[in-house]
Structures are given as C-alpha cells and as structure tokens.
Design an enzyme around this catalytic site. Structure first.
Site, PDB file in Angstrom:
ATOM      1  N   GLU A 196       0.799  -1.225   0.000  1.00 28.87           N
ATOM      2  CA  GLU A 196       0.000   0.000   0.000  1.00 28.87           C
ATOM      3  C   GLU A 196       0.836   1.281   0.000  1.00 28.87           C
ATOM      4  O   GLU A 196       0.496   2.232   0.711  1.00 28.87           O
ATOM      5  CB  GLU A 196      -0.932  -0.024   1.219  1.00 28.87           C
ATOM      6  CG  GLU A 196      -0.234   0.053   2.596  1.00 28.87           C
ATOM      7  CD  GLU A 196       0.154  -1.286   3.194  1.00 28.87           C
ATOM      8  OE1 GLU A 196       0.365  -2.249   2.437  1.00 28.87           O
ATOM      9  OE2 GLU A 196       0.267  -1.351   4.438  1.00 28.87           O
ATOM     10  N   HIS A 250      -8.026  -4.033  -1.310  1.00 28.52           N
ATOM     11  CA  HIS A 250      -7.287  -4.132  -0.053  1.00 28.52           C
ATOM     12  C   HIS A 250      -6.246  -3.018   0.072  1.00 28.52           C
ATOM     13  O   HIS A 250      -6.216  -2.289   1.069  1.00 28.52           O
ATOM     14  CB  HIS A 250      -6.626  -5.522   0.042  1.00 28.52           C
ATOM     15  CG  HIS A 250      -5.813  -5.715   1.281  1.00 28.52           C
ATOM     16  ND1 HIS A 250      -6.307  -6.327   2.409  1.00 28.52           N
ATOM     17  CD2 HIS A 250      -4.542  -5.359   1.582  1.00 28.52           C
ATOM     18  CE1 HIS A 250      -5.375  -6.337   3.341  1.00 28.52           C
ATOM     19  NE2 HIS A 250      -4.277  -5.765   2.867  1.00 28.52           N
ATOM     20  N   GLU A 251      -5.413  -2.878  -0.941  1.00 27.24           N
ATOM     21  CA  GLU A 251      -4.349  -1.848  -0.858  1.00 27.24           C
ATOM     22  C   GLU A 251      -4.960  -0.446  -0.810  1.00 27.24           C
ATOM     23  O   GLU A 251      -4.469   0.427  -0.098  1.00 27.24           O
ATOM     24  CB  GLU A 251      -3.365  -1.983  -2.016  1.00 27.24           C
ATOM     25  CG  GLU A 251      -2.726  -3.374  -2.185  1.00 27.24           C
ATOM     26  CD  GLU A 251      -2.210  -3.991  -0.903  1.00 27.24           C
ATOM     27  OE1 GLU A 251      -1.848  -3.244   0.029  1.00 27.24           O
ATOM     28  OE2 GLU A 251      -2.161  -5.236  -0.810  1.00 27.24           O
ATOM     29  N   HIS A 286      -6.097   0.460   2.635  1.00 25.52           N
ATOM     30  CA  HIS A 286      -5.002   0.902   3.512  1.00 25.52           C
ATOM     31  C   HIS A 286      -4.830   2.429   3.481  1.00 25.52           C
ATOM     32  O   HIS A 286      -4.206   2.990   4.384  1.00 25.52           O
ATOM     33  CB  HIS A 286      -3.678   0.266   3.082  1.00 25.52           C
ATOM     34  CG  HIS A 286      -3.395  -1.080   3.688  1.00 25.52           C
ATOM     35  ND1 HIS A 286      -3.379  -1.304   5.053  1.00 25.52           N
ATOM     36  CD2 HIS A 286      -3.066  -2.272   3.111  1.00 25.52           C
ATOM     37  CE1 HIS A 286      -3.065  -2.578   5.281  1.00 25.52           C
ATOM     38  NE2 HIS A 286      -2.868  -3.185   4.118  1.00 25.52           N
ATOM     39  N   GLU A 322      -3.696  -4.565   9.272  1.00 27.46           N
ATOM     40  CA  GLU A 322      -4.207  -5.586   8.358  1.00 27.46           C
ATOM     41  C   GLU A 322      -5.608  -6.071   8.703  1.00 27.46           C
ATOM     42  O   GLU A 322      -6.393  -6.396   7.808  1.00 27.46           O
ATOM     43  CB  GLU A 322      -3.226  -6.755   8.265  1.00 27.46           C
ATOM     44  CG  GLU A 322      -1.844  -6.362   7.721  1.00 27.46           C
ATOM     45  CD  GLU A 322      -1.879  -5.722   6.323  1.00 27.46           C
ATOM     46  OE1 GLU A 322      -2.895  -5.856   5.616  1.00 27.46           O
ATOM     47  OE2 GLU A 322      -0.868  -5.081   5.953  1.00 27.46           O
ATOM     48  N   ASP A 331       9.278 -10.648   9.635  1.00 32.91           N
ATOM     49  CA  ASP A 331       9.144 -11.383   8.365  1.00 32.91           C
ATOM     50  C   ASP A 331       8.993 -12.885   8.609  1.00 32.91           C
ATOM     51  O   ASP A 331       8.389 -13.586   7.802  1.00 32.91           O
ATOM     52  CB  ASP A 331      10.365 -11.139   7.470  1.00 32.91           C
ATOM     53  CG  ASP A 331      10.321  -9.779   6.787  1.00 32.91           C
ATOM     54  OD1 ASP A 331       9.214  -9.326   6.428  1.00 32.91           O
ATOM     55  OD2 ASP A 331      11.392  -9.170   6.616  1.00 32.91           O
ATOM     56  N   TYR A 339      -4.513 -10.597   9.645  1.00 38.19           N
ATOM     57  CA  TYR A 339      -5.517 -10.266   8.629  1.00 38.19           C
ATOM     58  C   TYR A 339      -6.882 -10.831   8.985  1.00 38.19           C
ATOM     59  O   TYR A 339      -7.876 -10.117   9.030  1.00 38.19           O
ATOM     60  CB  TYR A 339      -5.121 -10.865   7.263  1.00 38.19           C
ATOM     61  CG  TYR A 339      -3.892 -10.273   6.635  1.00 38.19           C
ATOM     62  CD1 TYR A 339      -2.627 -10.620   7.079  1.00 38.19           C
ATOM     63  CD2 TYR A 339      -3.984  -9.367   5.586  1.00 38.19           C
ATOM     64  CE1 TYR A 339      -1.488 -10.083   6.487  1.00 38.19           C
ATOM     65  CE2 TYR A 339      -2.855  -8.824   4.989  1.00 38.19           C
ATOM     66  CZ  TYR A 339      -1.613  -9.188   5.446  1.00 38.19           C
ATOM     67  OH  TYR A 339      -0.498  -8.655   4.868  1.00 38.19           O
TER      68      TYR A 339
HETATM   69  N1  BES Z   1       0.989  -4.425   3.729  1.00 38.58           N
HETATM   70  C1  BES Z   1       0.749  -5.687   3.163  1.00 38.58           C
HETATM   71  C2  BES Z   1       1.993  -6.375   2.663  1.00 38.58           C
HETATM   72  C3  BES Z   1       3.075  -6.543   3.697  1.00 38.58           C
HETATM   73  C4  BES Z   1       2.788  -6.837   5.016  1.00 38.58           C
HETATM   74  C5  BES Z   1       4.384  -6.440   3.319  1.00 38.58           C
HETATM   75  C6  BES Z   1       3.820  -6.982   5.947  1.00 38.58           C
HETATM   76  C7  BES Z   1       5.394  -6.589   4.242  1.00 38.58           C
HETATM   77  C8  BES Z   1       5.105  -6.866   5.554  1.00 38.58           C
HETATM   78  C9  BES Z   1      -0.277  -5.608   2.020  1.00 38.58           C
HETATM   79  O1  BES Z   1      -1.278  -4.674   2.248  1.00 38.58           O
HETATM   80  C10 BES Z   1      -0.973  -6.930   1.953  1.00 38.58           C
HETATM   81  O2  BES Z   1      -1.608  -7.266   2.899  1.00 38.58           O
HETATM   82  N2  BES Z   1      -0.869  -7.640   0.840  1.00 38.58           N
HETATM   83  C11 BES Z   1      -1.573  -8.880   0.637  1.00 38.58           C
HETATM   84  C12 BES Z   1      -2.797  -8.602  -0.199  1.00 38.58           C
HETATM   85  C13 BES Z   1      -4.018  -9.373   0.154  1.00 38.58           C
HETATM   86  C14 BES Z   1      -4.345  -9.458   1.603  1.00 38.58           C
HETATM   87  C15 BES Z   1      -5.218  -8.867  -0.642  1.00 38.58           C
HETATM   88  C16 BES Z   1      -0.644  -9.850  -0.078  1.00 38.58           C
HETATM   89  O3  BES Z   1       0.456  -9.437  -0.454  1.00 38.58           O
HETATM   90  O4  BES Z   1      -1.002 -10.991  -0.264  1.00 38.58           O
HETATM   91 ZN    ZN Z   2      -2.576  -5.212   3.807  1.00 38.76          ZN
END
Ligand code: BES
Ligand code: ZN
Length: 592
Positions: free
Chosen positions: A262, A286-287, A290, A309, A366, A374
């Site tokens: 996002e 989703h993004e 955010h 999330e 990570d 989520y």
């Molecule tokens: N912010 C996250 C991605 C993220 C989280 C990167 C933690 C690094 C550390 C992003 O908004 C996300 O949740 N992406 C999901 C999308 C899905 C839930 C629709 C993904 O990448 O799968």
């Molecule tokens: Zn997210």
C-alpha cells in the site's frame, strides 16, 4: 532513554525526524543506491540521535550547526546497526552521505531477463516491515512520521516512481542520466517510502488514478483495473474522503514477493493479479483500503500490525460487499477463514503467534508473517460491528479515522477510544480473549450463504462420488471455484485429478489463486502431468503466498522433493531474498 519499538533503535526521548530530503543515484551496474539523506528535525536539538541502518555504508555526517560525530554499532541480526550521531547544539538538520549495496534486503535488483520486456533492468523497494533502513539511515519505526522529497537519478531510458507526487525533472544530470523529483507532503512512517525504477509507462484510468507498468503489460493492466475509480468512490462513502490526492498503481515484475503493498499514492502490485477477467482486483480493494486503515491510522509498532491488516481486510470486504453484494463478500470471508485455519495449524493453536496483540521482541516480523493479523483481526472488527450494529459502527469507524489520522497508535489506544465511544461493547465481544489469547475464539462471526454451503458440501462429498455438473460449474464465480477446490479432499487419485483438470480447465488458468490451489492438490496427489506447469510457475513467480503452499506440497514424496530441489536450484537466484528464506524454511522440514 525510551526505546518503545522492539524493531528499531528509535529513542522517543530524542528529537524526531519531521522531513526527509533524499538525493539518490540508482546505479544498476554496481546494484547500489548512493547519495544523501537530509533529516530535518522537529525542533532544534543537541546530543545523541540514534538511527537505524542495516548493511549501509555511512560516508559522512554533517549538520547545519557544524560537525557531527558518528558511530556505527555492531550489526544485530534483526535490527541491523545503530547509527549514533552526536549533534552540536542548535542542530535543525543533519546530512548523511550513504550507500546501499547489492545485499540490501529492502531492494531487489532484476536483470533484464526477469522483466516482461527483457531489455532493461529493474529495481524496486519493499520496506515494510523494517527494511527502509537498508536504503537510508532513518528512525525506522512507524511511531515516527515524516514528509519527504526526493531527487532520484536514473539511467536515461528508465523511469522512477515513488510513493509520492511527481514534481518533474531536475536539469543538470550527467550524460545518459536524468533526475526525477518527488514530493510527499503528508507525514508517513518510513516503511511507506517506496521507489521503483524500470522501463515504465502509464495509462490514465480516471482523473486521479493511473496505472504504471512495463510497455508490454500496461494495456492488460489498464483493462484489469478499469474499475478503480468506482472502488475509490465506494471507499470514500464508507470511510471518509480520500486524503492522498492521487491513487496510482505500479505493476511490478513477477518476482515481487507480495500480492500488493500500500505505498501511498503508488500501490505496488504483483503481475499475478492480471488474471484477464478482473477476478483478482480484491487485492486493489485491499491496498486502496489501507489509504485509510494503515496509511492514515498506522500501527505504532509491528506488535500492533493487526490494526493495519485486520481493519484493512474488514474494509476490503466492506468495499466488495458494496460493489458486488453480500453473497460475494461471504465467499471472500470463507476464503479468509480457510487461510486463517491454515496459519493457526502451522503455528499451533496455542502459539503466541496466533494472538492479535503480539510481543515480538527478538522475533523477526518477516519470519512470523501470516494470515492471523488479517483474518483473526478482521473477524474481530466484524464482531465489533455485529455487537453494536452496522449503522453505529460505520459512524465509529469514520470517527476513528478522523481522530487518529496521520498518527500511529497501539492496540491499547484503540481500546481506550472504543470504550469512550461505545462503552461496554468491547467487553461484550470478549475483546480480551480476542486480543491476548491464542487461537480463534468461539464467538467468531460466521458469514453464511446458501451457495457457500452447497459448494463446500459438494466438495466434501467427493469421496462419495459427488461431482459438479458442467452447467453448474459454468455459473460459479472464480472465487466460488476457489472455495470448491479448497474443500476437496487430498490426495486424490490420478483419475480424479484428470477429471478435475478436464472438466474445470485448471492447469491453463490465468487466475493464480485457482491455479496454485489446483497445483497444490495435484502435487500433493503426485499427479505428474502438472509438474511442468509447477516448474514454470515457480521459476517465474516470486510471490510468497504461492511459493509456500507449492513447496509444502512438493515435500509429499521422494519424487516431488527431488523436483522441488531442481526447481529451487533454478528459480532461487531470481527470487527476492525474503521469498528465498520462506522456501528454505519449508524445505528444511522435508524428511530427507
Ligand atoms: N501491507 C501488506 C503487505 C506486507 C505486510 C508487506 C507486511 C510486508 C510486511 C499488504 O497490504 C498486503 O496485505 N498484501 C496482501 C494482499 C491481500 C491481503 C489482498 C498480499 O500481499 O497478499
Ligand atoms: Zn494489507
């Protein structure tokens, strides 16, 4: 001294950065980003200032008030090295000359062959959760918010985009180079700084939205995301005005390790969302969501990541419900529920990694990334919504965003707010258990629909001979097909796999959610005809969400494990470091 964020050397007793001025040169030949970061402080300061760095070379430090002594501490595996500056009295800004090399975790450098066009190299950043410090020295905690401006010098044919507004070109760059200017006028946490450089072009989707991609991908991307303005308008009706001016998107090469990120004003997206039928645009919802939950109201530290999330996943499904109706939203909730069960099973239902409000000191965020923040998080938000009723809750959400916009908050601050606005509601929902106990509480909301129940029942009676009729299948939405696949037993015998693939046309699908679910079933079933396709997918795509289940499935038999090792040897050099780590952790569990 007060270090309040377990993942940063940021000290809340020290001055805060209010603005960052970056002057960076992107050097593809050396895979380096070198330049200067100027940190403008919130008020004149003196004495120690601790910054986060990881793998950075610090060339010099100066300030508007004179010389700055600096000392780079020992490298700690998760945090990196503390950079301690000693500021002379009256310092308002410090200038740090620095360089990030090829090993920077927050940056991925791609060879031309790893792009769609195969002619130019590509570079992109991914700073969430704690990787901004691998490009520039900074207070790399979401508790600190700063505006930024940047001048980015890139090789002439390439284009840079950032999580910021474009401000044109700066004359005077060297031969074969150009310098692009950017400005982010709203204060953001460091993890939302973002940069990508490649052979990029754009298409306008509405007066305030456009999509960027490589020339060969941009038309497909413009078609896929044509509905984005309607999404923005829907989200504004639900959550209040969109505060970031433009909403642009960038489609990255396939090694991008996430589905989406996002980055404000410039959402980063995996090309796997280009299904060709708009069936994966919920990633955009989703993004986009955010932009309110996460980017306006931000988690204070990764211990409160569920605030980002959980609220965003709930908001994403509210947007989908408004656009496509309650039944479609129920299908999304069901898919989420399956992901949550898988994550809880992976950690164990009594694991501290399954609580919402976590305690991650000494833990690399990570390493514990999962569906829990989520899906458990969004279920808790949905439960609060049900507890007080939608009309009241919708008002509270807008109030929450208004009250905390452009701040970073903790779970405890949210709960204090809720208690003020909706006295007793949190207790009635059992908030303490939701926030602090592992596993999924028994009062989790369930989203039912007749078609969902029929789908899961049909899948679960596979062994009893139940099969969908082709006419029935033709009526399923892509997400309904996914739910059906998720509920099939596994392993299946060869005849069953063949029947599924022939009837449902799975191996050739452009929807990666469906494709990967199918390949996971087929690999678990040792169904050889898909092995070639599995290799093709894994050597192309670096999205961790797809690597993990496929490599887990490849652990099933001696034969598939050997296939896994072949694929790993070929594909790993092209993956992001984080993707490589995920796959290695899965392969370490293989029995031989
Ligand atoms: N912010 C996250 C991605 C993220 C989280 C990167 C933690 C690094 C550390 C992003 O908004 C996300 O949740 N992406 C999901 C999308 C899905 C839930 C629709 C993904 O990448 O799968
Ligand atoms: Zn997210």
């Amino acid at each position: 001294m007060a270090r309040l964020d377990p993942h940063s050397y940021f000290d809340s007793d020290q001055p805060r950065t209010r603005h960052l001025d970056l002057d960076l040169t992107v050097d593809f030949a050396r895979q380096c980003i070198a330049g200067r970061a100027t940190l403008v402080l919130a008020e004149p300061a003196s004495g120690p200032l601790d910054l986060d760095t990881k793998g950075l070379t610090i060339v010099s430090a100066t300030s508007d008030a004179g010389g700055v002594a600096f000392e780079l501490g020992e490298e700690e595996p998760i945090l990196g090295s503390r950079l301690r500056l000693t500021l002379p009295a009256g310092t308002r800004s410090v200038v740090l000359a620095c360089e990030a090399g090829p090993g920077a975790v927050g940056l991925q450098w791609l060879a031309p062959e790893q792009t769609a066009g195969r002619r130019h190299p590509f570079m992109f950043s991914q700073f969430q959760p704690i990787h901004a410090r691998t490009m520039i020295p900074c207070q790399d905690s979401p508790m600190v918010r700063a505006t930024y401006q940047a001048a980015v010098t890139v090789p002439e044919p390439l284009t840079a985009v950032m999580s910021a507004g474009p401000r044109g070109l700066r004359p005077g760059a060297g031969a074969g180079q150009r310098t692009m200017l950017f400005e982010m006028p709203q204060p953001i946490p460091s993890y939302l700084i973002a940069l990508a450089v490649g052979d990029l072009v754009s298409r306008d989707l509405s007066p305030r939205a456009r999509v960027w991609a490589e020339p060969g991908t941009v038309e497909a991307a413009a078609w896929e995301f044509a509905g984005v303005e309607e999404m923005i308008a829907t989200a504004e009706r639900l959550f209040g005005p969109y505060e970031w001016d433009r909403y642009d998107m960038l489609v990255l090469p396939p090694s991008f390790p996430y589905g989406g990120m996002e980055n404000p004003r410039m959402t980063f997206l995996t090309p796997t969302v280009l299904a060709g039928d708009r069936s994966l645009v919920d990633v955009v919802a989703h993004e986009l969501a955010h932009s309110w939950t996460g980017n306006l109201v931000t988690n204070a530290t990764m211990d409160h990541f569920w605030l980002n999330e959980g609220f965003t996943t709930w908001a994403e499904r509210r947007i989908l419900e408004a656009l496509r109706g309650e039944a479609a939203a129920a299908v999304s909730w069901a898919i989420g529920r399956t992901a949550l069960k898988e994550s809880i099973a992976r950690f164990g239902s009594d694991s501290p990694m399954t609580v919402l409000r976590t305690h991650l000191e000494g833990v690399d965020p990570d390493d514990v990334y999962s569906s829990v923040p989520y899906e458990k998080g969004s279920l808790f938000v949905a439960l609060l919504e049900r507890t007080v009723g939608r009309p009241k809750f919708d008002k509270i959400i807008r109030e929450y965003i208004k009250r905390f916009h452009f701040t970073s908050i903790t779970t405890e601050e949210l709960m204090t707010f809720l208690e003020q606005e909706l006295p007793g509601a949190a207790a009635r929902a059992g908030a303490d258990e939701w926030l602090h106990q592992p596993g999924l509480p028994r009062n989790a909301p369930v989203f039912r629909s007749a078609s969902l129940e029929a789908l899961t029942a049909l899948a679960e009676s596979w062994a009893q001979g139940a099969r969908p009729a082709p006419a029935q299948v033709a009526d399923w939405s892509p997400n309904e097909l996914l739910v059906y696949l998720q509920h099939l037993p596994r392993p299946l015998d060869g005849a069953s796999c063949r029947w599924l693939d022939e009837t449902l046309g799975l191996t050739g699908r452009g929807n990666y959610e469906i494709l990967v679910e199918w390949l996971t079933i087929a690999v678990t079933s040792n169904h050889e005809p898909v092995f070639g396709r599995v290799k093709e997918v894994l050597t192309r795509v670096g999205r961790m969400k797809y690597l993990r289940p496929l490599f887990k499935a490849l652990g099933t038999s001696v034969r598939t494990r050997s296939l896994a090792r072949d694929i790993y040897a070929e594909a790993a050099p092209g993956w992001h470091q984080l993707s490589r780590r995920v796959v290695e952790s899965v392969m370490e569990q293989y029995p031989d």
